[in-house]
Design a protein around this motif. Structure first.
Motif, PDB file in Angstrom:
ATOM      1  N   GLN A 142       0.814  -1.161  -0.060  1.00  0.00           N
ATOM      2  CA  GLN A 142       0.285  -0.058  -0.120  1.00  0.00           C
ATOM      3  C   GLN A 142       0.912   1.269   0.113  1.00  0.00           C
ATOM      4  OE1 GLN A 142      -2.851  -0.208   3.362  1.00  0.00           O
ATOM      5  NE2 GLN A 142      -3.829  -1.734   2.117  1.00  0.00           N
ATOM      6  N   LYS A 145       2.117   1.812  -3.378  1.00  0.00           N
ATOM      7  CA  LYS A 145       0.779   2.259  -4.217  1.00  0.00           C
ATOM      8  C   LYS A 145       0.516   3.747  -3.973  1.00  0.00           C
ATOM      9  CE  LYS A 145      -2.909  -0.254  -5.053  1.00  0.00           C
ATOM     10  NZ  LYS A 145      -3.867  -0.968  -5.010  1.00  0.00           N
ATOM     11  N   TYR A 182       3.574  -8.849  -7.351  1.00  0.00           N
ATOM     12  CA  TYR A 182       2.129  -8.318  -7.277  1.00  0.00           C
ATOM     13  C   TYR A 182       1.846  -7.590  -8.747  1.00  0.00           C
ATOM     14  CZ  TYR A 182       2.106  -8.996  -2.237  1.00  0.00           C
ATOM     15  OH  TYR A 182       2.224  -9.603  -0.934  1.00  0.00           O
ATOM     16  N   LYS A 184      -0.843  -7.668 -10.385  1.00  0.00           N
ATOM     17  CA  LYS A 184      -2.344  -6.889 -10.361  1.00  0.00           C
ATOM     18  C   LYS A 184      -2.054  -5.407  -9.847  1.00  0.00           C
ATOM     19  CE  LYS A 184      -3.844  -8.428  -6.006  1.00  0.00           C
ATOM     20  NZ  LYS A 184      -4.730  -9.362  -5.328  1.00  0.00           N
ATOM     21  N   ASP A 185      -1.286  -5.064  -9.249  1.00  0.00           N
ATOM     22  CA  ASP A 185      -0.852  -3.824  -8.758  1.00  0.00           C
ATOM     23  C   ASP A 185       0.033  -2.836  -9.457  1.00  0.00           C
ATOM     24  OD1 ASP A 185      -2.980  -3.967  -6.740  1.00  0.00           O
ATOM     25  OD2 ASP A 185      -1.640  -5.220  -5.460  1.00  0.00           O
ATOM     26  N   LEU A 196       1.768   2.067 -11.917  1.00  0.00           N
ATOM     27  CA  LEU A 196       0.820   1.717 -11.172  1.00  0.00           C
ATOM     28  C   LEU A 196      -0.279   1.204 -12.118  1.00  0.00           C
ATOM     29  CD1 LEU A 196      -0.695   1.647  -8.393  1.00  0.00           C
ATOM     30  CD2 LEU A 196      -1.635   3.999  -8.832  1.00  0.00           C
ATOM     31  N   ASP A 198      -3.538   0.110 -11.422  1.00  0.00           N
ATOM     32  CA  ASP A 198      -5.055   0.866 -11.405  1.00  0.00           C
ATOM     33  C   ASP A 198      -4.987   1.387  -9.966  1.00  0.00           C
ATOM     34  OD1 ASP A 198      -7.885   0.964 -11.323  1.00  0.00           O
ATOM     35  OD2 ASP A 198      -8.567  -0.801 -10.604  1.00  0.00           O
ATOM     36  N   ASN A 200      -6.590   2.976  -6.369  1.00  0.00           N
ATOM     37  CA  ASN A 200      -7.363   2.657  -5.408  1.00  0.00           C
ATOM     38  C   ASN A 200      -7.831   4.025  -4.609  1.00  0.00           C
ATOM     39  OD1 ASN A 200      -8.669   1.503  -3.339  1.00  0.00           O
ATOM     40  ND2 ASN A 200      -7.047  -0.064  -2.672  1.00  0.00           N
TER      41      ASN A 200
END
Length: 446
Positions: A142, A145, A182, A184-185, A196, A198, A200
């Motif tokens: 996180q 991200k 990761y 998907k991130d 990045l 997507d 959040n």
């Protein structure tokens, strides 16, 4: 046509183009270096930074020791070559003797030279930190991200993340263990650029916004006063000049583009854009420091994020203009910026698990040569309770690992029995104990 007239008086010329008569008063330029020298110092943070520099040096020495493939110990003669690498002002031998709770010095049983290894307590703290990093891996994801969401194009240079890896709490192999794992991130566009995948929006909330909500609810302040305000905490002895309170109050009310807002970046040349642009840069640096483990970062490493975060101002001058939010410490070879609101009496106000482990390391280092009598008592107990295990090849010769200590790990306050530790089951090299027990030289015939 206008003619200028020159007047001669007492042998001196006076006119519009004379240097003696055309001196103009210029406002003195206040540079960043002048601000840095005349700032109000925070003695508690300066003292804390001096201790943290010692911990950094010790961890750098541990990293160099771990790169050796021969074993967990290194000769002091070889370590003396690392003096300039780790930036020591004293000799390596003198530095190792200052921290007996961190470094264990012993004589090699065969080569008879002085060797060094980390103590069991220091090794356990390093292992504990690695364990905490693995347990809090989702929180680290996180953090990365949120950094990518603050960037202008949703991309960051991996090299910039590598420079602040330890400050963020990322593992050493974060490129493979987090960025590549990761998928998907994150997506590796290039070998040194991460993107990045997507956004959040649930993470698009800065730490200062949480403080604003608390101030709005607890202190019943108006929304106009708290919508764009920052917590201000001046150091002890800070002199507030005339008119400074009014300027600060107007700056607190000034709207700005928040770090996670994905709108077009405000230009400096627009109407009122300079102050709003600087306030946006303050918000980004504030959020970046909030994501670190110890709420501190080297000033030089902030420059690697200027392009990705669209910060087109002098970072050091910006930090010095806001002494109630940031504090630049000059202890050591580099300048470090602290988030003032995060510290209270030289300690982190809201500690996290990784900070707790690092604080334990710092406490162990600050022991210095104190409480070393318990360590000497422990060595006597280890010598008395050492068991020799012989493995012969039929000719009476010793083969393989032949010494097993039955008391390897210990607590400083109470010694545990051999049954309470698992280290007694692990065989180890004879060099580990620092000397060869006399029981190993008894006659085989007996």
């Amino acid at each position: 046509m206008i003619f200028s007239k020159t007047i001669r008086c007492n042998g001196m010329l006076f006119g519009p183009f004379n240097a003696f008569s055309q001196r103009r008063w210029k406002k003195p330029v206040v540079s960043a270096q002048t601000r840095l020298e005349t700032r109000t110092k925070d003695l508690k943070l300066d003292k804390l930074m001096a201790h943290i520099n010692k911990r950094k040096t010790i961890l750098d020495i541990h990293q160099l020791m771990s790169q050796r493939k021969r074993g967990p110990f290194v000769s002091v003669q070889l370590m003396s070559r690392w003096r300039n690498i780790v930036g020591l002002n004293v000799g390596m031998g003198a530095f190792l003797h200052k921290y007996p709770h961190v470094f264990e010095l012993f004589e090699h049983p065969f080569r008879r030279n002085l060797c060094c290894k980390l103590t069991q307590r220091m090794r356990s703290l390093i292992d504990e930190e690695e364990k905490v990093v693995k347990e809090y891996e989702p929180e680290l994801v996180q953090k990365v991200k949120k950094l990518l969401m603050m960037s202008r194009n949703g991309t960051l240079h991996v090299h910039a993340l590598r420079l602040i890896r330890r400050e963020l709490g990322l593992p050493e192999d974060f490129r493979d263990s987090i960025l590549s794992r990761y998928a998907k991130d994150f997506r590796l566009v290039d070998l040194e650029i991460v993107e990045l995948v997507d956004r959040n929006e649930s993470l698009a909330k800065a730490e200062v916004e949480k403080w604003r909500e608390k101030e709005y609810i607890d202190k019943w302040l108006s929304e106009f006063e708290t919508s764009y305000a920052f917590p201000i905490n001046f150091p002890t002895g800070f002199k507030i000049e005339r008119g400074y309170r009014e300027k600060l109050k107007n700056w607190q009310r000034l709207p700005y583009l928040k770090p996670y807002e994905s709108k077009e970046v405000l230009r400096v040349r627009t109407c009122g854009g300079t102050e709003r642009f600087e306030k946006r840069a303050v918000g980004i640096i504030h959020e970046l420091l909030s994501l670190t483990v110890e709420k501190m970062l080297e000033v030089d490493r902030l420059a690697h994020f200027r392009k990705d975060f669209a910060i087109e101002v002098n970072v050091r001058e910006l930090l010095l203009k806001h002494p109630g939010i940031f504090y630049i410490c000059t202890k050591g070879s580099t300048q470090t910026v602290f988030l003032r609101e995060a510290y209270s009496k030289g300690c982190l106000a809201m500690p996290n698990p990784m900070y707790v482990v690092r604080r334990k390391m710092l406490d162990l280092i600050l022991l210095g040569c104190r409480n070393t009598r318990s360590m000497e008592d422990l060595e006597e107990i280890k010598e008395e309770r050492t068991v020799s295990v012989f493995r012969t090849d039929g000719g009476g010769k010793i083969d393989g690992d032949w010494v097993i200590p039955i008391l390897e790990s210990y607590d400083q306050n109470a010694f545990r029995s051999p049954r309470e530790t698992d280290d007694s089951k692990q065989p180890f090299d004879g060099c580990e104990s620092g000397r060869i027990p006399s029981v190993c030289f008894k006659d085989d015939s007996s």
